[in-house]
Motif scaffolding. Structure first.
Motif, PDB file in Angstrom:
ATOM      1  N   GLU A  26       0.832  -1.207   0.000  1.00  0.00           N
ATOM      2  CA  GLU A  26       0.000   0.000   0.000  1.00  0.00           C
ATOM      3  C   GLU A  26       0.867   1.257   0.000  1.00  0.00           C
ATOM      4  O   GLU A  26       0.567   2.228  -0.714  1.00  0.00           O
ATOM      5  CB  GLU A  26      -0.925   0.004   1.213  1.00  0.00           C
ATOM      6  N   VAL A  27       1.945   1.241   0.781  1.00  0.00           N
ATOM      7  CA  VAL A  27       2.853   2.388   0.802  1.00  0.00           C
ATOM      8  C   VAL A  27       3.505   2.567  -0.571  1.00  0.00           C
ATOM      9  O   VAL A  27       3.714   3.694  -1.038  1.00  0.00           O
ATOM     10  CB  VAL A  27       3.926   2.212   1.902  1.00  0.00           C
ATOM     11  N   GLY A  28       3.807   1.464  -1.239  1.00  0.00           N
ATOM     12  CA  GLY A  28       4.349   1.538  -2.599  1.00  0.00           C
ATOM     13  C   GLY A  28       3.364   2.163  -3.566  1.00  0.00           C
ATOM     14  O   GLY A  28       3.749   2.968  -4.434  1.00  0.00           O
ATOM     15  N   LYS A  29       2.076   1.828  -3.442  1.00  0.00           N
ATOM     16  CA  LYS A  29       1.049   2.418  -4.301  1.00  0.00           C
ATOM     17  C   LYS A  29       0.939   3.929  -4.052  1.00  0.00           C
ATOM     18  O   LYS A  29       0.748   4.709  -4.993  1.00  0.00           O
ATOM     19  CB  LYS A  29      -0.307   1.761  -4.045  1.00  0.00           C
ATOM     20  N   LEU A  30       1.061   4.312  -2.793  1.00  0.00           N
ATOM     21  CA  LEU A  30       0.968   5.735  -2.461  1.00  0.00           C
ATOM     22  C   LEU A  30       2.112   6.523  -3.097  1.00  0.00           C
ATOM     23  O   LEU A  30       1.939   7.685  -3.468  1.00  0.00           O
ATOM     24  CB  LEU A  30       0.977   5.921  -0.936  1.00  0.00           C
ATOM     25  N   LYS A  31       3.265   5.877  -3.207  1.00  0.00           N
ATOM     26  CA  LYS A  31       4.385   6.533  -3.875  1.00  0.00           C
ATOM     27  C   LYS A  31       4.035   6.819  -5.336  1.00  0.00           C
ATOM     28  O   LYS A  31       4.317   7.905  -5.860  1.00  0.00           O
ATOM     29  CB  LYS A  31       5.631   5.650  -3.802  1.00  0.00           C
ATOM     30  N   GLY A  32       3.403   5.836  -5.993  1.00  0.00           N
ATOM     31  CA  GLY A  32       2.983   6.026  -7.380  1.00  0.00           C
ATOM     32  C   GLY A  32       1.945   7.124  -7.511  1.00  0.00           C
ATOM     33  O   GLY A  32       1.983   7.934  -8.452  1.00  0.00           O
ATOM     34  N   GLU A  33       1.003   7.178  -6.563  1.00  0.00           N
ATOM     35  CA  GLU A  33      -0.036   8.206  -6.609  1.00  0.00           C
ATOM     36  C   GLU A  33       0.561   9.588  -6.387  1.00  0.00           C
ATOM     37  O   GLU A  33       0.159  10.574  -7.033  1.00  0.00           O
ATOM     38  CB  GLU A  33      -1.104   7.909  -5.555  1.00  0.00           C
ATOM     39  N   LEU A  34       1.519   9.672  -5.460  1.00  0.00           N
ATOM     40  CA  LEU A  34       2.163  10.957  -5.209  1.00  0.00           C
ATOM     41  C   LEU A  34       2.950  11.418  -6.437  1.00  0.00           C
ATOM     42  O   LEU A  34       2.955  12.610  -6.776  1.00  0.00           O
ATOM     43  CB  LEU A  34       3.091  10.843  -3.994  1.00  0.00           C
ATOM     44  N   SER A  35       3.590  10.486  -7.125  1.00  0.00           N
ATOM     45  CA  SER A  35       4.322  10.816  -8.354  1.00  0.00           C
ATOM     46  C   SER A  35       3.374  11.358  -9.421  1.00  0.00           C
ATOM     47  O   SER A  35       3.710  12.303 -10.150  1.00  0.00           O
ATOM     48  CB  SER A  35       5.053   9.580  -8.889  1.00  0.00           C
ATOM     49  N   LEU A  36       2.186  10.761  -9.517  1.00  0.00           N
ATOM     50  CA  LEU A  36       1.181  11.241 -10.487  1.00  0.00           C
ATOM     51  C   LEU A  36       0.772  12.678 -10.161  1.00  0.00           C
ATOM     52  O   LEU A  36       0.684  13.524 -11.060  1.00  0.00           O
ATOM     53  CB  LEU A  36      -0.039  10.323 -10.457  1.00  0.00           C
ATOM     54  N   ALA A  37       0.551  12.955  -8.857  1.00  0.00           N
ATOM     55  CA  ALA A  37       0.147  14.306  -8.454  1.00  0.00           C
ATOM     56  C   ALA A  37       1.263  15.310  -8.740  1.00  0.00           C
ATOM     57  O   ALA A  37       0.998  16.438  -9.203  1.00  0.00           O
ATOM     58  CB  ALA A  37      -0.209  14.318  -6.968  1.00  0.00           C
ATOM     59  N   GLU A  38       2.513  14.911  -8.484  1.00  0.00           N
ATOM     60  CA  GLU A  38       3.649  15.797  -8.747  1.00  0.00           C
ATOM     61  C   GLU A  38       3.771  16.095 -10.244  1.00  0.00           C
ATOM     62  O   GLU A  38       4.058  17.233 -10.648  1.00  0.00           O
ATOM     63  CB  GLU A  38       4.938  15.161  -8.222  1.00  0.00           C
ATOM     64  N   LYS A  39       3.542  15.075 -11.058  1.00  0.00           N
ATOM     65  CA  LYS A  39       3.626  15.249 -12.513  1.00  0.00           C
ATOM     66  C   LYS A  39       2.590  16.260 -12.988  1.00  0.00           C
ATOM     67  O   LYS A  39       2.897  17.153 -13.800  1.00  0.00           O
ATOM     68  CB  LYS A  39       3.408  13.905 -13.197  1.00  0.00           C
ATOM     69  N   GLU A  40       1.372  16.144 -12.485  1.00  0.00           N
ATOM     70  CA  GLU A  40       0.315  17.065 -12.911  1.00  0.00           C
ATOM     71  C   GLU A  40       0.527  18.467 -12.360  1.00  0.00           C
ATOM     72  O   GLU A  40       0.102  19.452 -12.960  1.00  0.00           O
ATOM     73  CB  GLU A  40      -1.061  16.534 -12.493  1.00  0.00           C
ATOM     74  N   SER A  41       1.180  18.562 -11.182  1.00  0.00           N
ATOM     75  CA  SER A  41       1.445  19.897 -10.635  1.00  0.00           C
ATOM     76  C   SER A  41       2.441  20.658 -11.501  1.00  0.00           C
ATOM     77  O   SER A  41       2.494  21.887 -11.460  1.00  0.00           O
ATOM     78  CB  SER A  41       1.974  19.783  -9.201  1.00  0.00           C
ATOM     79  N   LEU A  42       3.249  19.922 -12.267  1.00  0.00           N
ATOM     80  CA  LEU A  42       4.237  20.533 -13.154  1.00  0.00           C
ATOM     81  C   LEU A  42       3.734  20.659 -14.590  1.00  0.00           C
ATOM     82  O   LEU A  42       4.427  21.221 -15.447  1.00  0.00           O
ATOM     83  CB  LEU A  42       5.530  19.699 -13.134  1.00  0.00           C
TER      84      LEU A  42
END
Length: 507
Positions: free
Chosen positions: A317-333
């Motif tokens: 689950e923590v690994g999935k959250l890393k992927g979700e956070l990466s997606l949010a960071e990508k869209e913020s840029l």
């Protein structure tokens, strides 16, 4: 409120007609497919039923079988009246008394029937919120509208390129479009809609998921610390090892230096000769000789909660959250969201900064839990690859067996103490008389009659003048009392008085 500020203008390159959505890729300003002329309009002689097919956009016809197909030759050959007779709308005859009928406008449905049906159903979750308010809620990040459930539903409703081609290619009255088509048309005004919604879903759910993972890890770490530090657990293992080696003495199972923790849960199934079991035998030893090992549950208080967690699942689950956070960071840029008046980019940048710090705390805790589980498993001779939930469940089951066993032992002990007290009272009680008196004096009468028959009532020193006569009268009276009671006759009081007279006659 539901409204919020007006929608920001579309970014450069997406300009369209006032009030309308930008044209989809591959479409000119007039909504015409590049390089393929618009077909000549067909006007049936009567109103026709609508055939709800899914149209492939004109720009996608190239390099397909459709490119060389031509329906014009058939349109010239087909019997139009036959088609109109088969598929025309049959007008109902107006009743003479009825007033002028209002012309009903037929709803135009352009997309797949399943989608056309599901989207209006999805929209019911928003209650009375209008399509425009939903659009503005997405643009302005209105958390009141954009609940996690609502965002998930909206992701399923994101219009496809084909759907937008079909809707934008419709040159009729837009007011006649179905609910689904109108809603998709409204959503199409938001650039990068799907990416935006997925990033907003991460923003709404991330902290909840991260906190859940953190709580699970805290329970696991605390449980592992309790197991490693419990002197009572080590003492019980040592005592059990001694018992097992003695019982298995002289066999291949004897002379052991250690045993798997799961063996603790086999103690209750190993019967003693008196019908008890090895666990109860162990508990009695602890109570009578090794009290320092008692109340193991006090040392392992987090074990019951740890059995509800799974370290391997939390790691995933923590690994999935890393992927979700990466997606949010990508869209913020993503510069596609960076146009005047759009709050998305600054909101996502702030979220990503805070979430990254919180995520780092949880990953540190995860590393600690993984290392602690590995060292604890090896310390107790267990496989570190074993599922953590199974590991904790072994000890939790043992704790439950101990609790149940102690209660049964206390219950048996209390019953034995009650039986001992009852026996002691019985031994100290005075001996009972030959006949106990019953409520109606029957037992006493039986005793008196026996005394009269044996002459015991007259065994006094000295002469007994008048004795035989009185005795005879007493015997007769007692005989009457012994027989079924008559309506009238002597009573026990009279019999007792006569017996007293016998006993008190002068010497």
């Amino acid at each position: 409120g539901m409204g919020g500020p007006p929608a920001p203008p579309p970014p450069p390159g997406m300009a369209g007609p006032p009030g309308g959505p930008p044209p989809p890729p591959g479409m000119g300003m007039a909504g015409m497919p590049k390089g393929r002329p618009k077909k000549k309009p067909i006007n049936p002689g009567i109103k026709m039923k609508g055939f709800n097919w899914v149209v492939i956009g004109a720009v996608k016809v190239d390099n397909t079988v459709w490119e060389k197909l031509d329906d014009n030759k058939f349109l010239q050959e087909l019997d139009k009246s036959e088609i109109e007779s088969a598929f025309g709308v049959i007008e109902k005859k107006k009743e003479e008394t009825a007033g002028p009928a209002k012309a009903t406008k037929q709803v135009v449905s352009l997309i797949d029937p399943k989608r056309a049906n599901n989207i209006p159903i999805m929209l019911t979750r928003f209650g009375k919120v209008t399509h425009e308010q939903i659009k503005l809620g997405i643009i302005n990040i209105n958390d009141e509208i954009l609940t996690p459930e609502a965002i998930n539903a909206l992701i399923t409703a994101v219009p496809t390129t084909e759907e937008l081609e079909q809707i934008n290619g419709y040159d009729g009255d837009k007011a006649l479009l179905g609910v689904a088509e109108k809603f998709l048309l409204e959503l199409s005004q938001i650039p990068k809609l799907e990416e935006r919604l997925k990033a907003l879903l991460v923003k709404r759910n991330f902290k909840t998921k991260l906190n859940a993972a953190k709580e699970s890890l805290e329970v696991i770490v605390a449980s592992l610390a309790e197991i490693k530090g419990s002197k009572k657990l080590k003492g019980i293992l040592e005592l059990t090892l001694a018992l097992g080696n003695y019982i298995n003495g002289g066999t291949a199972r004897g002379g052991a230096y250690a045993f798997k923790l799961d063996s603790l849960n086999k103690l209750i199934d190993f019967r003693t000769n008196d019908g008890s079991n090895m666990l109860y035998f162990l508990l009695n030893l602890i109570e009578n000789k090794y009290k320092d090992f008692d109340n193991l549950a006090e040392d392992l208080q987090h074990i019951p909660d740890a059995t509800k967690e799974n370290l391997q699942n939390v790691e995933a689950e923590v690994g999935k959250l890393k992927g979700e956070l990466s997606l949010a960071e990508k869209e913020s840029l993503n510069e596609g969201h960076n146009y005047p008046g759009d709050p998305f980019k600054p909101a996502m940048e702030k979220f990503c900064k805070e979430a990254t710090e919180e995520y780092r705390v949880v990953t540190d805790l995860l590393e600690k839990a993984l290392e602690s589980y590995k060292t604890t498993s090896i310390l107790f001779g267990e496989d570190p690859k074993q599922d953590s939930q199974a590991f904790f469940d072994i000890l939790n089951k043992f704790l439950q067996s101990i609790d149940k066993g102690k209660k049964e032992i206390e219950k048996k002990k209390a019953a034995a103490e009650r039986a001992a007290r009852a026996a002691e009272r019985a031994a100290q009680a005075p001996p009972k008389t030959k006949q106990a008196a019953s409520p109606d004096g029957q037992g006493m009468l039986d005793g008196l009659i026996d005394d009269l028959k044996t002459g015991q009532a007259f065994k006094r020193p000295g002469p007994k003048p008048g004795g035989p006569a009185i005795a005879s009268d007493a015997m007769n009276m007692f005989a009457k009392l012994k027989s079924p009671k008559p309506a009238t006759g002597p009573n026990p009081g009279e019999a007792m008085a006569m017996f007293a007279k016998l006993k008190q006659r002068p010497n």
